[in-house]
Motif scaffolding. Structure first.
Motif, short mmCIF file in Angstrom:
data_model
loop_
_atom_site.label_atom_id
_atom_site.label_comp_id
_atom_site.label_asym_id
_atom_site.label_seq_id
_atom_site.Cartn_x
_atom_site.Cartn_y
_atom_site.Cartn_z
N LYS A 1 1.00 -1.27 -0.19
CA LYS A 1 -0.20 0.03 -0.02
C LYS A 1 0.96 1.20 0.18
O LYS A 1 0.60 2.34 -0.69
CB LYS A 1 -0.91 -0.13 1.27
CG LYS A 1 -2.00 -0.89 1.09
CD LYS A 1 -2.99 -0.93 2.39
CE LYS A 1 -4.43 -1.69 1.98
NZ LYS A 1 -5.12 -1.78 3.35
N LYS A 2 1.87 1.18 0.71
CA LYS A 2 2.73 2.36 0.91
C LYS A 2 3.26 2.71 -0.59
O LYS A 2 3.57 3.83 -1.06
CB LYS A 2 3.99 2.36 1.93
CG LYS A 2 3.41 2.32 3.47
CD LYS A 2 4.61 2.37 4.24
CE LYS A 2 4.12 2.29 5.88
NZ LYS A 2 5.15 2.12 6.63
N TYR A 3 4.03 1.48 -1.05
CA TYR A 3 4.47 1.61 -2.57
C TYR A 3 3.57 2.24 -3.62
O TYR A 3 4.02 2.97 -4.36
CB TYR A 3 5.09 0.22 -3.04
CG TYR A 3 5.83 0.23 -4.36
CD1 TYR A 3 6.71 1.08 -4.41
CD2 TYR A 3 5.45 -0.75 -5.27
CE1 TYR A 3 7.50 1.16 -5.87
CE2 TYR A 3 6.07 -0.89 -6.40
CZ TYR A 3 7.10 0.01 -6.77
OH TYR A 3 7.67 0.21 -8.03
N ILE A 4 2.27 1.44 -3.63
CA ILE A 4 1.40 2.01 -4.52
C ILE A 4 1.18 3.54 -4.50
O ILE A 4 1.11 4.29 -5.35
CB ILE A 4 0.30 1.36 -4.42
CG1 ILE A 4 0.52 -0.20 -4.98
CG2 ILE A 4 -0.97 1.65 -5.23
CD1 ILE A 4 0.95 -0.14 -6.37
N ASP A 5 0.98 4.00 -3.03
CA ASP A 5 0.71 5.36 -2.78
C ASP A 5 1.63 6.41 -3.39
O ASP A 5 1.35 7.27 -3.73
CB ASP A 5 0.26 5.49 -1.34
CG ASP A 5 -0.11 6.85 -0.85
OD1 ASP A 5 -1.20 7.26 -1.42
OD2 ASP A 5 0.44 7.64 0.05
N CYS A 6 2.89 5.86 -3.24
CA CYS A 6 4.06 6.49 -3.37
C CYS A 6 4.20 6.52 -4.97
O CYS A 6 4.45 7.77 -5.84
CB CYS A 6 5.43 6.17 -2.83
SG CYS A 6 6.80 6.99 -3.45
N LEU A 7 3.72 5.58 -5.66
CA LEU A 7 3.69 5.67 -6.91
C LEU A 7 2.62 6.72 -7.69
O LEU A 7 2.74 7.23 -8.69
CB LEU A 7 3.35 4.30 -7.81
CG LEU A 7 4.59 3.03 -7.68
CD1 LEU A 7 3.95 1.84 -8.06
CD2 LEU A 7 6.00 3.53 -8.12
N SER A 8 1.51 6.51 -6.89
CA SER A 8 0.28 7.53 -7.39
C SER A 8 0.52 8.95 -7.16
O SER A 8 0.22 9.64 -8.06
CB SER A 8 -0.84 6.94 -6.78
OG SER A 8 -1.03 5.40 -7.10
N ASP B 1 9.82 12.09 -2.75
CA ASP B 1 9.42 10.90 -2.11
C ASP B 1 9.99 9.74 -2.83
O ASP B 1 10.31 8.83 -2.34
CB ASP B 1 7.82 10.80 -2.26
CG ASP B 1 7.06 11.61 -1.08
OD1 ASP B 1 7.61 12.02 -0.22
OD2 ASP B 1 6.24 12.06 -1.60
N LEU B 2 10.02 9.72 -4.04
CA LEU B 2 10.38 8.75 -4.95
C LEU B 2 11.93 8.47 -4.84
O LEU B 2 12.51 7.32 -4.90
CB LEU B 2 10.05 8.96 -6.32
CG LEU B 2 8.74 8.65 -6.76
CD1 LEU B 2 8.33 9.30 -7.93
CD2 LEU B 2 8.45 7.13 -6.55
N ILE B 3 12.85 9.61 -4.67
CA ILE B 3 14.15 9.46 -4.44
C ILE B 3 14.55 8.69 -3.01
O ILE B 3 15.44 7.91 -3.07
CB ILE B 3 14.79 10.82 -4.41
CG1 ILE B 3 14.77 11.63 -5.86
CG2 ILE B 3 16.29 10.77 -3.89
CD1 ILE B 3 15.22 13.05 -6.10
N LYS B 4 13.72 9.21 -2.08
CA LYS B 4 14.11 8.72 -0.72
C LYS B 4 13.54 7.14 -0.85
O LYS B 4 14.28 6.22 -0.34
CB LYS B 4 13.17 9.42 0.31
CG LYS B 4 13.57 10.70 0.62
CD LYS B 4 12.48 11.27 1.46
CE LYS B 4 12.87 12.87 1.90
NZ LYS B 4 11.76 13.42 2.72
N LEU B 5 12.51 6.76 -1.56
CA LEU B 5 12.13 5.23 -1.63
C LEU B 5 13.25 4.51 -2.22
O LEU B 5 13.28 3.16 -1.80
CB LEU B 5 11.04 5.20 -2.59
CG LEU B 5 10.10 3.82 -2.81
CD1 LEU B 5 9.78 3.46 -1.72
CD2 LEU B 5 9.35 3.95 -4.01
N CYS B 6 14.16 4.75 -3.07
CA CYS B 6 14.72 3.93 -4.06
C CYS B 6 15.89 4.78 -4.87
O CYS B 6 15.74 5.67 -5.46
CB CYS B 6 13.90 3.35 -5.14
SG CYS B 6 14.80 1.91 -6.06
N VAL B 7 17.12 3.78 -4.75
CA VAL B 7 18.41 4.38 -5.28
C VAL B 7 18.22 4.22 -6.96
O VAL B 7 18.57 4.83 -7.72
CB VAL B 7 19.69 3.75 -4.94
CG1 VAL B 7 19.63 2.16 -5.42
CG2 VAL B 7 20.93 4.23 -5.62
N GLY B 8 17.45 3.31 -7.30
CA GLY B 8 17.17 3.18 -8.88
C GLY B 8 16.43 4.40 -9.62
O GLY B 8 16.90 4.93 -10.54
#
Length: 337
Positions: A101-108, A114-121
């Motif tokens: 749910k947290k991942y989908i919320d960040c994608l949406s 937020d996305l930079i904090k989420l993943c180095v990719g």
């Protein structure tokens, strides 16, 4: 903090860019020869998309070892950045409901921060979200892997080989199993190839939308280290299609890693190794860059060049291909994180 890389490899029996059913990708290239310029209409090449994909794969693996943040997709080795939320199912991610749910919320709804904090990719390789629109330019750029013109060798040197799947006992039914025994063709190529890459390490963890760093310094250094270490497996041709059955018979010939601790503006793109005088041109180009912006510069070389130092610019010859990148990492002080 900036980084650039060029590499020249002898690669035999590769199928690295077999993105179609039965053929290796070929492109037109112009080479300068002793008799003038020559057009090769079908030169075997490997796309920058393929190189970038494999760098992202190696980056995710190393980042996980260093404890760097990864999204669920990168963690499972899928180099898909910011996919449409409705295309991502919890069962596919193999994660718990809360993480999903947290991942989908960040994608949406997530911002670039937020996305930079989420993943180095997403941080290093960039992304494009179509709705609501959000784009991050990749910090890492790759050229195509292109062949070097060899006098006296006709291009493209490639061949088609017939393979057969071996099944111990083929039943009469179903028909599909019998068809699996049929021969199938694959193309393989040889040659001396080169590629170039750029990485703006200064902007790792920095959002373009707000122009500020959104991760802590320790996380940033770990990400920078993982980004550079992800280039090492690529120095022996471990990128592209068909690695399971045709890992290239590759030998690194020349590797040049260029790095600066002080440079904040991005490096110019290095001259591609497909050109005979690329090293001399790059040395002059980056010396001029260092002089103009009054920054330090270390050029680590394997297989080419001579060690020397002048003002804030040093050329250092190393003993093996990976050492060029390892020396750059140590020079930046990233080996201590």
């Amino acid at each position: 903090m900036q980084f650039a890389l060029t590499a020249k490899l002898l690669i035999n029996m590769h199928d690295l860019n077999n993105e179609r059913a039965e053929e290796i990708r070929r492109v037109p290239l112009i080479f300068k020869t002793k008799d003038g310029y020559r057009l090769i209409s079908e030169a075997v090449a490997v796309s920058g998309v393929m190189l970038k994909h494999w760098h992202a794969v190696y980056l995710a693996r190393r980042a996980e070892e260093l404890g760097v943040n990864l999204c669920p997709l990168c963690r499972r080795g899928e180099a898909i950045r910011v996919p449409p939320p409705d295309a991502v199912k919890m069962e596919w991610l193999h994660t718990d409901e809360n993480t999903y749910k947290k991942y989908i919320d960040c994608l949406s709804k997530g911002t670039e921060e937020d996305l930079i904090k989420l993943c180095v990719g997403e941080d290093a390789h960039g992304f494009l979200r179509t709705e609501p629109t959000l784009r991050r330019e990749s910090l890492i750029k790759f050229s195509w892997l292109l062949p070097i013109y060899l006098e006296g060798i006709e291009m493209p040197p490639f061949r088609v080989v017939q393979h057969t799947r071996n099944i111990r006992e083929v039943p009469e039914e179903p028909e599909e199993l019998r068809r699996m025994q049929m021969p199938y063709p694959r193309s393989y190529a040889d040659g001396v190839y080169g590629f170039a890459s750029l990485c703006d390490l200064e902007l790792v963890g920095t959002a373009f939308t707000c122009r500020r760093q959104v991760i802590d310094d320790n996380e940033k250094k770990k990400r920078q280290r993982a980004i550079l270490e992800a280039f090492i497996p690529m120095l022996t041709g471990a990128f592209g299609a068909s690695l399971a059955r045709s890992l290239p018979a590759a030998k690194p010939l020349e590797v040049v890693a260029i790095v600066s601790k002080e440079a904040k503006i991005g490096f110019p793109a290095p001259v591609h190794p497909m050109y005979e005088d690329y090293f001399q041109l790059n040395e002059r180009l980056f010396r001029s860059f260092a002089k103009e912006f009054n920054v330090d510069l270390l050029i680590c070389t394997y297989g080419i060049g001579q060690s020397k130092k002048e003002d804030k610019v040093e050329v250092k010859v190393v003993n093996d291909p990976a050492e060029a990148i390892v020396t750059a990492i140590e020079y930046l002080g990233l080996n201590k994180v």
